[in-house]
Write an enzyme that holds these catalytic residues in place. Structure first.
Site, PDB file in Angstrom:
ATOM      1  N   TYR A  34      -1.892   0.242  10.281  1.00 16.91           N
ATOM      2  CA  TYR A  34      -1.964  -0.262   8.910  1.00 16.91           C
ATOM      3  C   TYR A  34      -0.735   0.160   8.119  1.00 16.91           C
ATOM      4  O   TYR A  34      -0.130  -0.647   7.403  1.00 16.91           O
ATOM      5  CB  TYR A  34      -3.232   0.251   8.249  1.00 16.91           C
ATOM      6  CG  TYR A  34      -3.392  -0.163   6.805  1.00 16.91           C
ATOM      7  CD1 TYR A  34      -3.757  -1.462   6.467  1.00 16.91           C
ATOM      8  CD2 TYR A  34      -3.161   0.756   5.781  1.00 16.91           C
ATOM      9  CE1 TYR A  34      -3.895  -1.843   5.142  1.00 16.91           C
ATOM     10  CE2 TYR A  34      -3.302   0.382   4.450  1.00 16.91           C
ATOM     11  CZ  TYR A  34      -3.664  -0.914   4.134  1.00 16.91           C
ATOM     12  OH  TYR A  34      -3.797  -1.288   2.830  1.00 16.91           O
TER      13      TYR A  34
ATOM     14  N   SER B 165       0.853  -1.188   0.000  1.00 16.39           N
ATOM     15  CA  SER B 165       0.000   0.000   0.000  1.00 16.39           C
ATOM     16  C   SER B 165       0.885   1.233   0.000  1.00 16.39           C
ATOM     17  O   SER B 165       1.987   1.215   0.561  1.00 16.39           O
ATOM     18  CB  SER B 165      -0.907   0.024   1.235  1.00 16.39           C
ATOM     19  OG  SER B 165      -1.576   1.269   1.355  1.00 16.39           O
TER      20      SER B 165
END
Length: 284
Positions: free
Chosen positions: A183, A170
């Site tokens: 995250y 990501s």
């Protein structure tokens, strides 16, 4: 889709690659940019989102035998039916789940040429208000489960002298994102893991790709607790990420950003971190 199990391997559980082209059914992948079309692919997170899109993309190409993993049994079976694959539901955060899943794939399909680790969860909000259970879940799903699964699959690829591992990272792991501290940390660790593995596997015939999407239009954002509401950057479709995965496999690419311009903020962050932090603090 049903397949007859392959003959059992040696007593110690180690399986060697089939010796003939007929047994292998398809051309093998290699980690040196000469990737073949088709093989046996294990895709995790395949019940929805990016994982499901990857399954559909590989199925559309043809030549792939697909083993699909996810936690939502009903949706996984639906994806598997459409992709003509086998559904192997399992929670990969359970101890030993990665090893058991690998053994199931080998028993059903005989080999693993490609692993696409697409399982992932998120949580949005201030870190100080984040429940401890969600910290454990994100690190468990996004990092530890993937690491353990790669550990289970990799020896078989190395023994065969070919294969590719594709990790779904990501942009948050490259630059850090406000409100997604854990995250971001998990995805950053996954990126470093990919780099380290790439160095270690040089010369083995096994490659490692990191696909780095920005915002993707999947149920991920609803499940993290806060939907994505910004007008820019715009969310891309999971099919676009699946195309990037396919390109990484086909061309043996180490790193692919989706969309490609996201490489720019990552480079600015690396070249001028102070400037990047000031811009990020102002514009988010």
């Amino acid at each position: 889709m049903s397949h007859a199990p392959s003959p059992p391997g040696p007593p110690d559980g180690t399986r060697t690659a089939p010796a003939t082209a007929e047994e292998r059914c398809v051309a093998p992948l290699t980690g040196r940019g000469r990737t073949g079309r088709g093989g046996t692919a294990l895709v995790t997170g395949a019940s929805s989102g990016i994982g499901a899109a990857v399954a559909r993309r590989l199925a559309a190409e043809g030549g792939w035998r697909l083993a699909l993993n996810g936690r939502d049994v009903t949706r996984l079976e639906q994806v598997a039916a459409l992709a003509d694959g086998i559904a192997l539901p399992a929670d990969l955060t359970r101890p030993g789940a990665g090893r058991r899943l690998t053994e199931l794939v080998l028993d059903h399909l005989g080999q693993v040429d490609l692993l696409v680790a697409g399982a992932g969860v998120g949580w949005a909000g201030d870190f100080t208000g984040m429940p401890a259970a969600r910290i454990d879940e994100i690190v468990g799903v996004d990092l530890l489960a993937t690491v353990h699964l790669v550990r289970a699959v990799l020896p078989h690829m190395v023994a065969a002298g070919s294969g590719r591992v594709v990790l779904i990272g990501s942009l948050a792991g490259c630059v850090g994102v406000r409100g997604e501290a854990v995250y971001s940390a998990a995805k950053a660790a996954l990126g470093t893991f990919a780099d380290s593995l790439r160095y270690e596997l040089r010369g083995t015939g096994v490659g490692v790709s990191l696909v780095i999407p920005g915002v993707v239009d999947t149920p991920f954002f609803d499940r993290r607790g806060i939907p994505y509401t910004r007008s820019w950057p715009r969310a891309v479709s999971p099919e676009r990420v699946a195309d990037a995965v396919h390109a990484a496999v086909l061309h043996g690419r180490d790193e692919v950003y989706v969309p490609g311009w996201l490489r720019l903020p990552a480079r600015v962050r690396g070249a001028a971190p102070g400037l990047y932090r000031r811009l990020a603090a102002r514009f988010g």
